[in-house]
Scaffold this motif. Sequence first.
Motif, mmCIF file in Angstrom:
data_model
loop_
_atom_site.group_PDB
_atom_site.id
_atom_site.type_symbol
_atom_site.label_atom_id
_atom_site.label_comp_id
_atom_site.label_asym_id
_atom_site.label_seq_id
_atom_site.Cartn_x
_atom_site.Cartn_y
_atom_site.Cartn_z
ATOM 1 N N SER A 1 0.847 -1.202 0.000
ATOM 2 C CA SER A 1 0.000 0.000 0.000
ATOM 3 C C SER A 1 0.875 1.243 0.000
ATOM 4 N N ASP A 2 0.738 2.087 -1.049
ATOM 5 C CA ASP A 2 1.591 3.278 -1.139
ATOM 6 C C ASP A 2 0.825 4.525 -1.569
ATOM 7 N N GLN A 3 -0.522 4.485 -1.544
ATOM 8 C CA GLN A 3 -1.311 5.653 -1.937
ATOM 9 C C GLN A 3 -2.734 5.499 -1.416
ATOM 10 N N GLU A 4 -3.514 6.585 -1.537
ATOM 11 C CA GLU A 4 -4.914 6.525 -1.102
ATOM 12 C C GLU A 4 -5.744 5.628 -2.013
ATOM 13 N N PRO A 5 -6.740 4.985 -1.439
ATOM 14 C CA PRO A 5 -6.987 4.789 -0.005
ATOM 15 C C PRO A 5 -5.989 3.795 0.579
ATOM 16 N N ARG A 6 -5.407 4.147 1.713
ATOM 17 C CA ARG A 6 -4.315 3.360 2.267
ATOM 18 C C ARG A 6 -4.816 2.181 3.100
ATOM 19 N N GLY A 7 -3.939 1.186 3.213
ATOM 20 C CA GLY A 7 -4.272 0.007 3.985
ATOM 21 C C GLY A 7 -5.029 -1.019 3.164
ATOM 22 N N VAL A 8 -5.425 -2.085 3.821
ATOM 23 C CA VAL A 8 -6.180 -3.148 3.148
ATOM 24 C C VAL A 8 -7.611 -2.673 2.903
ATOM 25 N N VAL A 9 -8.076 -2.831 1.671
ATOM 26 C CA VAL A 9 -9.392 -2.328 1.282
ATOM 27 C C VAL A 9 -10.223 -3.455 0.670
ATOM 28 N N ALA A 10 -11.526 -3.215 0.589
ATOM 29 C CA ALA A 10 -12.458 -4.125 -0.066
ATOM 30 C C ALA A 10 -12.850 -3.499 -1.399
ATOM 31 N N VAL A 11 -12.665 -4.246 -2.481
ATOM 32 C CA VAL A 11 -12.909 -3.712 -3.823
ATOM 33 C C VAL A 11 -13.953 -4.571 -4.533
ATOM 34 N N SER A 12 -14.996 -3.920 -5.054
ATOM 35 C CA SER A 12 -16.053 -4.611 -5.804
ATOM 36 C C SER A 12 -15.966 -4.195 -7.263
ATOM 37 N N ASP A 13 -15.924 -5.189 -8.169
ATOM 38 C CA ASP A 13 -15.765 -4.894 -9.586
ATOM 39 C C ASP A 13 -16.613 -5.867 -10.402
ATOM 40 N N ASP A 14 -16.886 -5.479 -11.653
ATOM 41 C CA ASP A 14 -17.620 -6.327 -12.598
ATOM 42 C C ASP A 14 -18.967 -6.754 -12.028
ATOM 43 N N LEU A 15 -19.711 -5.781 -11.481
ATOM 44 C CA LEU A 15 -21.051 -6.060 -10.989
ATOM 45 C C LEU A 15 -22.035 -6.161 -12.141
ATOM 46 N N ASP A 16 -23.070 -6.962 -11.970
ATOM 47 C CA ASP A 16 -24.135 -7.033 -12.947
ATOM 48 C C ASP A 16 -24.801 -5.660 -13.037
ATOM 49 N N PRO A 17 -25.104 -5.165 -14.257
ATOM 50 C CA PRO A 17 -25.716 -3.839 -14.385
ATOM 51 C C PRO A 17 -26.997 -3.674 -13.580
ATOM 52 N N SER A 18 -27.737 -4.757 -13.360
ATOM 53 C CA SER A 18 -28.991 -4.658 -12.620
ATOM 54 C C SER A 18 -28.769 -4.449 -11.132
ATOM 55 N N ARG A 19 -27.596 -4.890 -10.631
ATOM 56 C CA ARG A 19 -27.287 -4.841 -9.207
ATOM 57 C C ARG A 19 -28.375 -5.517 -8.374
ATOM 58 N N ALA A 20 -28.958 -6.564 -8.932
ATOM 59 C CA ALA A 20 -29.998 -7.302 -8.222
ATOM 60 C C ALA A 20 -29.386 -8.189 -7.148
ATOM 61 N N GLU A 21 -30.128 -8.381 -6.061
ATOM 62 C CA GLU A 21 -29.694 -9.272 -4.980
ATOM 63 C C GLU A 21 -29.391 -10.656 -5.555
ATOM 64 N N GLY A 22 -28.229 -11.191 -5.203
ATOM 65 C CA GLY A 22 -27.861 -12.528 -5.643
ATOM 66 C C GLY A 22 -27.034 -12.570 -6.911
#
Length: 292
Positions: A175-196
Motif C-alpha cells: 500500500s503506497d497511496q490513497e486509499p491506504r491500507g487493506v481495502v475491499a474492492v467490488s468490480d464487474d457487478l451485474d448492471p442490474s445490481r440485483a440481490e444474488g
Amino acid sequence: MLDRLNRAVEHVEAHLDQRIDAAELARIAMTSEYHFRRLFSALAGIPLSEYVRRRRMTVAGAEVLAGERTLLEIAVRHGYGSAEAFARAFRAVHGVGPGEARRTGAVLRAQQRISFRLVVEGSSTMRYRVVEKEAFRVAGRKARVPLVHVGANPAIAEFVRGIAPETVRRMAALSDQEPRGVVAVSDDLDPSRAEGTELDYYHGVVTGAEVPGDLDVLAVPAGTWAVFESSGPFPQALQFLWRDVFTQWFPSNPYQSRPGPEILRVDVVEGEGGEETRADAELWIPVERTTA
C-alpha cells in the motif's frame, strides 16, 4: 433529473408491447446507460429489467382476465414467441398460469407504475471530496461472490477468513497511496445490481508498485473519484451509505457514475459489553461530470 427519469418511465409505459432498450431510456434521462441502471435501481428499489418485466406482466394479466384475446395473441403482443414461454413468465410474476387465471378469475399481482417525486429531506449532510487519481493497481486476493444488499455477506466473510495472515501482511506492505491500507474492492457487478447477482471481490491494497506473481491484480485507469465518509453501526451504515450516495448525492450534484471498481476502506471498532460494532469508512466511487 427527476423529470427526466419520469419521462423515461413514460417511455417504458408506451412501449410495454415492444422491446425496451435501456440505452434509449438513458438517452431520454440524459445520462449514461451505466448510471441510469444504477440510479433507477437505487431509487426504485428494484432493477430496471425486473420493473419492466413486472409492468409487462401486470398489463398482460389484465388482458388475460378480460378474455378479449386468445392467450397466444397476448403472448405475441408482449414479445413472447410461444404460449409456453409466456406462461412461464406469467407464472413467475403472478404465481399462477394464464390459462388457470382466466378459468378461475385468480387474484393476480400488480406492479404499480413508478413515479419519481421530490421528497424534501436534506437536513443531514454527506461528507465527500472529489479526487483525481492516476492509473493504479489493486493487488490482493480475488473471489467471485453474490451481491447482498442488507446485512453481512457470508461469502465474503468466509473468503477473507481463508486468507493467510502472512499474505495480508505482504499485501499491506504494498500500500503506497490513497486509499491506504487493506481495502475491499467490488468490480464487474451485474448492471442490474440485483440481490444474488455476482461480482468480483478483491481483498487487497491500492498500489503503484510491482506486484508479486502470486497475488491477483486489477488494473484501474486514471480518472475522477468521489470519496464519501461514514461512521455508524457495522455493516448497516456501509450499506446505507451506498444507498444514500445514489438516492441523495447523485441527484443533487453534477456528477454521474462511470464504469469501474468501488473501493471501501473501513476501520471496524468492536463493541464492548453489548455495544454494537461500529465502523469508520471511506467509499470511493468512480464518477464523471455530467454535460447537461
